[in-house]
Design an enzyme around this catalytic site. Sequence first.
Site, mmCIF file in Angstrom:
data_model
loop_
_atom_site.group_PDB
_atom_site.id
_atom_site.type_symbol
_atom_site.label_atom_id
_atom_site.label_comp_id
_atom_site.label_asym_id
_atom_site.label_seq_id
_atom_site.Cartn_x
_atom_site.Cartn_y
_atom_site.Cartn_z
ATOM 1 N N GLY A 231 0.833 -1.210 0.000
ATOM 2 C CA GLY A 231 0.000 0.000 0.000
ATOM 3 C C GLY A 231 0.856 1.242 0.000
ATOM 4 O O GLY A 231 2.051 1.178 -0.288
ATOM 5 N N ASN A 232 0.255 2.362 0.303
ATOM 6 C CA ASN A 232 1.023 3.603 0.418
ATOM 7 C C ASN A 232 0.413 4.473 1.518
ATOM 8 O O ASN A 232 -0.589 4.106 2.113
ATOM 9 C CB ASN A 232 1.087 4.321 -0.934
ATOM 10 C CG ASN A 232 -0.286 4.668 -1.462
ATOM 11 O OD1 ASN A 232 -1.035 5.432 -0.847
ATOM 12 N ND2 ASN A 232 -0.649 4.084 -2.591
ATOM 13 N N ARG A 233 1.033 5.613 1.778
ATOM 14 C CA ARG A 233 0.657 6.395 2.955
ATOM 15 C C ARG A 233 -0.490 7.365 2.706
ATOM 16 O O ARG A 233 -0.794 8.193 3.552
ATOM 17 C CB ARG A 233 1.866 7.198 3.431
ATOM 18 C CG ARG A 233 3.001 6.341 3.910
ATOM 19 C CD ARG A 233 4.196 7.207 4.316
ATOM 20 N NE ARG A 233 5.334 6.365 4.587
ATOM 21 C CZ ARG A 233 5.538 5.727 5.746
ATOM 22 N NH1 ARG A 233 4.675 5.862 6.723
ATOM 23 N NH2 ARG A 233 6.600 4.976 5.913
#
Length: 435
Positions: A231-233
């Site tokens: 995923g990412n932030r």
Amino acid sequence: MRIVLGVGGGIAAYKVASLLRLFTEAGHDVTVIPTEAATRFVGVATWEALSGHPVSNSVFDAVDTVNHVRLGHQAELIVVAPATADLLARAATGQADDLLTNTLLMAGDCPVLMAPAMHTEMWQHPATQANVESLRSRGVTVLEPASGRLTGADSGPGRLPEPEAIFTAAMALAGASAAPAGRPAGPGSQPRPNTEDAAAGPSAARPLAGLTVTVSAGGTREPLDPVRFLGNRSSGKQGAALAAAARDAGARVRLLAAHMEVPAPDGVELIQVETALELRKAALHAAADSDVVIMAAAVADFRPADVSDTKIKKRDDVADPVISLVRNPDILRELVEVRDAAARNQLIVGFAAETGDAGGDVLEYARAKLRRKACDLLVVNQVGRDKVFGEDTNSVVILSRAGAEPQEASGSKSDVAAAVIDRISAELARVVPPV
Ligand SMILES: Cc1cc2nc3c(=O)[nH]c(=O)nc-3n(C[C@H](O)[C@H](O)[C@H](O)COP(=O)(O)O)c2cc1C
């Protein structure tokens, strides 16, 4: 949906077999009508086998069913690919000398999409251009041909757009045509104010009244197994603020939400997605009837090549796993390509999250991205572990493909969203003055 697929006599006819597959695999019932010349390039057997229907190009076959009347009346969408110079001319002048042109004349208000392919000289000839103009003025969607290598060693505008681009444009046209009364009639029409709100025209307070805006937000998640993902932030805060600002500006808003840490704002249509591939599908679908598309989601550039059906276990008897990645499609670029191929009047806004590095600063990377993606506006922010992601404030620079001075905006994410929506409203007003 019942589709008539007309095939003209050009080299690119072979590519239309792939287009036919895209239609049938999507569950559509397709009758192919090749011209006499088209059957010299691809035989009737291919069209019959792939469509599952008998194929003819003469009004004098199956006269008991009066084929052209039946096909013209039943068609819910007609796609002609490749549309040869000759076919464009015959359709523009209302000739009826084979089954395809008869069917076109019988089709009433059925949406028609034509995908031309020919040598550049033929395409640019004033006669062809006048025919295209005439067809478009009557509501036919004539795609712009792609540029590139043609039949011989030459290259230039005249290539048949890729089957996927024709398929997407066709679905968009059919979808837009099937939309409730008052919606734009399709990509060939100019989708300006389109709801009862629009009757009063956009006002300064509600500059997007009557328009449909699609916003993507949050971060995509690419599964590794049923438990884990890459995923990412992204928190989705900026995208949610944009959706709220577009709603407040009077737009009908569709929010394509990947993983978000904040709730979707009230009064927007929510479509949830998880992966980049799901977002791509939802975005292409939503874009078909959107006046503005804002791609603010943080989309994974790569996804795991293999997704395990079961949880990947730590095991002493096998080596630790290695994750191979494959590239995800470039959704923003694809949206621009489909919009251009369909000659659709639509503003597309991208977002860039850059960190800058030894090879270039944030703005240099962003300008390069704008050139690559060819969207209308690119909103750039500098990101890092403690910058932007999850924060309530943001600081961005808005770059424009038309070359206007970069515009800075900062403050809360709502302030930044309001500035972006103001800028979009100004761009729309510049392109098409309020009615
Ligand atoms: C090898 C070959 C390739 C051709 N490619 C094209 C083409 O890409 N586009 C076009 O408009 N005409 C092309 N033509 C010319 C058409 O086949 C010709 O104009 C024909 O009358 C078109 O008939 P139709 O419009 O009924 O299909 C080509 C002809 C040949 C022999």
